[in-house]
Write an enzyme that holds these catalytic residues in place. Structure first.
Site, short mmCIF file in Angstrom:
data_model
loop_
_atom_site.label_atom_id
_atom_site.label_comp_id
_atom_site.label_asym_id
_atom_site.label_seq_id
_atom_site.Cartn_x
_atom_site.Cartn_y
_atom_site.Cartn_z
CD GLU A 116 16.73 -9.38 -6.01
OE1 GLU A 116 16.09 -8.32 -5.87
OE2 GLU A 116 17.78 -9.46 -6.66
CG HIS A 139 14.26 -13.77 -9.13
ND1 HIS A 139 14.34 -13.26 -10.41
CD2 HIS A 139 15.53 -13.76 -8.65
CE1 HIS A 139 15.60 -12.95 -10.68
NE2 HIS A 139 16.35 -13.24 -9.64
CG HIS A 141 19.17 -16.42 -12.13
ND1 HIS A 141 20.21 -16.54 -11.22
CD2 HIS A 141 18.43 -15.36 -11.71
CE1 HIS A 141 20.11 -15.60 -10.29
NE2 HIS A 141 19.04 -14.88 -10.55
CD GLU A 169 -0.68 -25.85 -24.34
OE1 GLU A 169 -0.74 -25.90 -23.11
OE2 GLU A 169 -1.67 -25.93 -25.08
CG HIS A 210 19.02 -10.74 -12.73
ND1 HIS A 210 19.56 -9.97 -11.73
CD2 HIS A 210 18.55 -11.87 -12.11
CE1 HIS A 210 19.45 -10.61 -10.57
NE2 HIS A 210 18.83 -11.76 -10.78
O1 2HA Z 1 20.83 -14.35 -5.28
O2 2HA Z 1 18.75 -14.34 -7.67
O3 2HA Z 1 18.59 -11.72 -7.80
C1 2HA Z 1 19.50 -14.42 -5.48
C2 2HA Z 1 19.15 -13.72 -6.73
C3 2HA Z 1 19.31 -12.26 -6.77
ZN ZN Z 2 18.41 -13.27 -9.46
#
Ligand code: 2HA
Ligand code: ZN
Length: 270
Positions: A116, A139, A141, A169, A210
């Protein structure tokens, strides 16, 4: 030259990705973080003239020419970063208008930065335009934010308002709201460009089905942003299927604006 493992930015990075893993936000090789470093702080720990190898980035970002980043590696597990930082992390400096990255340290197994990387670098460019102090793109998940993208409409105003209503908050921490991208193929320049575009108006960008992107001036702030949005989503997933008897009203949110000296995104409150 000082020991890189004692650098505050390295210690903070290792603690942050470990914490992200412990929060369950980064299963297997999920998630990636990039932290822009100051030249002066890098020079205390590394010889900036010593390039291990040069990597092709597959994109251009002239605004980041000469900038140095500590970044997580592709295919690497956040779980393992604390045990082998030089294998799982790397320090790269961009050149050739961002088309190439000189590896100054790390990725010791011959690896490279996160898949990414385009979304990260393009997001740095976008955030620096609106906040010159921005240093971090993150980033991951988080389960409840992800879950929410299956059952909640993806309209940005509606999605933001729901999160704001879930804990007091939320509006204070992210008054600009969250932006939302529909499902797109990850790891591409296209999702990178789309994410960067969304980063011009908010520090949080949800990738439907995602995960989420966050940006901020340091690792703590960025982690805290995602943590707060994820808390809102957790409350939502606990109550979405139940009759709603109470909520935080727009009138109450206006009181929060006054109390905390923040301004909700234009048009998002009635
Ligand atoms: O593998 O999160 O979006 C890493 C990630 C891809
Ligand atoms: Zn990801």
């Amino acid at each position: 030259m000082k020991d890189l493992m004692t650098a505050p930015f390295m210690i903070e990075m290792i603690r942050t990705v470990t914490n992200m893993y412990q929060h369950g936000w980064d299963e297997r090789n999920g998630g990636n973080v990039s932290l822009m470093l100051e030249d002066a702080e890098v020079a205390e720990y590394l010889d900036p003239g010593r390039v291990i190898r040069t990597l092709e980035t597959g994109f251009t970002a002239p605004e980041l020419e000469g900038k140095t980043f500590l970044v997580t590696g592709t295919g690497k597990y956040f779980k393992n970063v604390q045990y082998a930082p030089d294998f799982n992390l790397g320090i790269v400096r961009l050149r050739e208008a961002g088309r190439q990255a000189d590896l100054l340290w790390g990725f010791s197994d011959g690896g490279r930065f996160t898949s990414e990387f385009p979304a990260h670098m393009m997001s740095h460019v976008a955030r620096l335009k609106v906040d010159p102090d921005n240093r971090v793109v993150m980033h991951c998940h988080p389960a409840n934010l992800l879950a929410m993208t299956y059952v909640h409409e993806l309209d940005e105003r509606a999605f933001t308002r729901t999160l704001w209503q879930m804990c007091t908050e939320c509006i204070v921490v992210f008054p600009e709201g969250v932006n939302v991208l529909p499902w797109m193929l990850c790891g591409t320049n296209e999702i990178g460009e789309a994410t960067a575009e969304k980063m011009l108006t908010a520090r949080l960008v949800v990738w439907a089905q995602h995960g989420i992107y966050g940006a901020g001036k340091d690792l703590d702030e960025t982690f805290g942003l995602i943590e707060t949005a994820e808390k809102g989503a957790e409350i939502y997933m606990k109550i979405a299927h139940l009759p709603r008897l109470n909520t935080i009203t727009d009138t109450q949110m206006h009181l929060l604006e006054e109390r905390f000296g923040i301004k909700a995104r234009e048009g998002y409150l009635d």
